[in-house]
Design a protein around this motif. Structure first.
Motif, PDB file in Angstrom:
ATOM      1  N   GLN A  46      65.208 -30.693  67.235  1.00  0.00           N
ATOM      2  CA  GLN A  46      65.093 -29.248  67.428  1.00  0.00           C
ATOM      3  C   GLN A  46      63.767 -28.909  68.107  1.00  0.00           C
ATOM      4  N   PRO A  47      63.746 -27.944  69.019  1.00  0.00           N
ATOM      5  CA  PRO A  47      62.457 -27.451  69.525  1.00  0.00           C
ATOM      6  C   PRO A  47      61.717 -26.775  68.377  1.00  0.00           C
ATOM      7  N   ILE A  48      60.382 -26.908  68.382  1.00  0.00           N
ATOM      8  CA  ILE A  48      59.591 -26.440  67.242  1.00  0.00           C
ATOM      9  C   ILE A  48      58.640 -25.327  67.652  1.00  0.00           C
ATOM     10  N   SER A  49      58.595 -24.288  66.819  1.00  0.00           N
ATOM     11  CA  SER A  49      57.655 -23.176  66.992  1.00  0.00           C
ATOM     12  C   SER A  49      56.743 -23.100  65.778  1.00  0.00           C
ATOM     13  N   PHE A  50      55.532 -22.578  65.977  1.00  0.00           N
ATOM     14  CA  PHE A  50      54.580 -22.439  64.883  1.00  0.00           C
ATOM     15  C   PHE A  50      54.026 -21.014  64.840  1.00  0.00           C
ATOM     16  N   GLU A  51      53.780 -20.551  63.619  1.00  0.00           N
ATOM     17  CA  GLU A  51      53.093 -19.283  63.395  1.00  0.00           C
ATOM     18  C   GLU A  51      51.844 -19.589  62.582  1.00  0.00           C
ATOM     19  N   VAL A  52      50.687 -19.296  63.139  1.00  0.00           N
ATOM     20  CA  VAL A  52      49.404 -19.652  62.524  1.00  0.00           C
ATOM     21  C   VAL A  52      48.621 -18.387  62.207  1.00  0.00           C
ATOM     22  N   THR A  53      48.099 -18.312  60.979  1.00  0.00           N
ATOM     23  CA  THR A  53      47.282 -17.171  60.568  1.00  0.00           C
ATOM     24  C   THR A  53      45.856 -17.636  60.312  1.00  0.00           C
ATOM     25  N   ALA A  54      44.891 -16.954  60.929  1.00  0.00           N
ATOM     26  CA  ALA A  54      43.477 -17.275  60.750  1.00  0.00           C
ATOM     27  C   ALA A  54      42.916 -16.467  59.583  1.00  0.00           C
ATOM     28  N   SER A  55      41.730 -16.849  59.107  1.00  0.00           N
ATOM     29  CA  SER A  55      41.135 -16.180  57.946  1.00  0.00           C
ATOM     30  C   SER A  55      40.805 -14.719  58.213  1.00  0.00           C
ATOM     31  N   SER A  56      40.729 -14.333  59.474  1.00  0.00           N
ATOM     32  CA  SER A  56      40.492 -12.931  59.820  1.00  0.00           C
ATOM     33  C   SER A  56      41.730 -12.078  59.577  1.00  0.00           C
ATOM     34  N   GLY A  57      42.873 -12.744  59.359  1.00  0.00           N
ATOM     35  CA  GLY A  57      44.112 -12.020  59.156  1.00  0.00           C
ATOM     36  C   GLY A  57      45.002 -11.973  60.383  1.00  0.00           C
ATOM     37  N   ARG A  58      44.496 -12.379  61.528  1.00  0.00           N
ATOM     38  CA  ARG A  58      45.292 -12.374  62.753  1.00  0.00           C
ATOM     39  C   ARG A  58      46.310 -13.503  62.736  1.00  0.00           C
ATOM     40  N   THR A  59      47.517 -13.225  63.202  1.00  0.00           N
ATOM     41  CA  THR A  59      48.590 -14.216  63.250  1.00  0.00           C
ATOM     42  C   THR A  59      49.027 -14.420  64.694  1.00  0.00           C
ATOM     43  N   LEU A  60      49.248 -15.681  65.055  1.00  0.00           N
ATOM     44  CA  LEU A  60      49.624 -16.042  66.427  1.00  0.00           C
ATOM     45  C   LEU A  60      50.857 -16.938  66.375  1.00  0.00           C
ATOM     46  N   ALA A  61      51.888 -16.587  67.116  1.00  0.00           N
ATOM     47  CA  ALA A  61      53.117 -17.383  67.181  1.00  0.00           C
ATOM     48  C   ALA A  61      53.193 -18.109  68.517  1.00  0.00           C
ATOM     49  N   SER A  62      53.445 -19.416  68.459  1.00  0.00           N
ATOM     50  CA  SER A  62      53.644 -20.234  69.656  1.00  0.00           C
ATOM     51  C   SER A  62      55.081 -20.751  69.618  1.00  0.00           C
ATOM     52  N   TYR A  63      55.918 -20.252  70.516  1.00  0.00           N
ATOM     53  CA  TYR A  63      57.339 -20.579  70.487  1.00  0.00           C
ATOM     54  C   TYR A  63      57.654 -21.818  71.321  1.00  0.00           C
ATOM     55  N   ASN A  64      58.559 -22.649  70.789  1.00  0.00           N
ATOM     56  CA  ASN A  64      59.038 -23.847  71.487  1.00  0.00           C
ATOM     57  C   ASN A  64      57.883 -24.712  71.992  1.00  0.00           C
ATOM     58  N   VAL A  65      56.892 -24.921  71.110  1.00  0.00           N
ATOM     59  CA  VAL A  65      55.732 -25.748  71.449  1.00  0.00           C
ATOM     60  C   VAL A  65      56.168 -27.179  71.749  1.00  0.00           C
ATOM     61  N   ALA A  66      57.025 -27.726  70.894  1.00  0.00           N
ATOM     62  CA  ALA A  66      57.526 -29.085  71.076  1.00  0.00           C
ATOM     63  C   ALA A  66      58.984 -29.034  71.534  1.00  0.00           C
TER      64      ALA A  66
END
Length: 251
Positions: free
Chosen positions: A216-236
């Motif tokens: 399956q292609p893989i996506s990630f959602e990462v949250t930093a300690s500042s509270g900001r969240t970043l989604a990277s779709y179909n990274v792999a």
């Protein structure tokens, strides 16, 4: 029109505060030493699990943190501005500062005094640096120097890096090269056949979950300690393999 201008002004002000907030932290006091490596840098894998620190660009500006600063690995990837102060013999003139990335744990040595070998004993705040980085703020002859430090924004080149590990029943990812505050506090993963799956911290910046995402292609959602969240779709891509590293978006 006035309401629109006010909204734009507020947005610009908010972004400015996010960018500069980390650099507005007050200076705090600590101590620093260095570890001797053959090339003057810390290059071996530390407690954050990054592996060869030169390959992920942290290199000589890596640091081991004492127990209270390391905080069980949650500060892995965080950036600190450090300068030598209050020592006329050991501190370089003008107290130049450097930016360090937390990559390792400096273990306590409770058999030694805090001012003689037990520098990382709780609750001491201490940085163990590479010899090359130490030489940019203090004389190499010094065993230990007083420093001031503060958290700052991490300036990174390229996107977040995701190194995939595990097997058919266990999925793990090491997240590196994190910008903004550098400190990841939450991660979710998603395959093409799944929804968003929360991951737990394994150790350092290694995150895990019990799921089979092969094919399956893989996506990630990462949250930093500042509270900001970043989604990277179909990274792999669907044909990814364990051991591979992929690059996503950057904060």
């Amino acid at each position: 029109m006035d309401a629109l201008r006010a909204a734009v002004f507020f947005l610009v002000l908010l972004i400015s505060c996010e960018i500069n907030g980390a650099e507005d932290e007050e200076w705090k006091t600590a101590t620093a030493t260095y570890s001797k490596e053959t090339d003057g840098s810390i290059i071996t894998e530390g407690a954050c699990g990054y592996g060869d620190l030169h390959k992920i660009s942290y290199g000589k500006y890596s640091a081991g943190l004492s127990t209270i600063l390391f905080n069980r690995g949650s500060t892995c990837g965080a950036c600190y501005e450090v300068r030598c102060v209050d020592h006329i013999l050991w501190c370089l003139q003008g107290s130049p500062s450097i930016i360090l990335t937390a990559t390792d744990f400096c273990p306590p040595n409770n058999g030694l005094a805090a001012d003689y070998g037990g520098w990382c004993n709780f609750p001491k705040e201490h940085f163990e640096m590479s010899e090359a980085a130490f030489a940019e703020i203090a004389e190499r002859r010094a065993d230990i120097v007083p420093v001031q430090y503060r958290r700052v924004k991490c300036e990174r080149s390229g996107g977040l890096r995701f190194n995939l590990q595990g097997d058919s029943r266990f999925f793990q990812v090491l997240i590196a090269n994190v910008g903004l505050d550098g400190e990841v506090v939450a991660v979710k993963v998603k395959g093409s056949k799944t929804g968003w799956i929360p991951m737990g911290r394994n150790w350092g910046q290694n995150w895990q979950c019990n799921v089979n995402l092969k094919g399956q292609p893989i996506s990630f959602e990462v949250t930093a300690s500042s509270g900001r969240t970043l989604a990277s779709y179909n990274v792999a891509p669907p044909n990814w393999q364990f051991g591979q590293t992929f690059e996503g978006k950057q904060f």
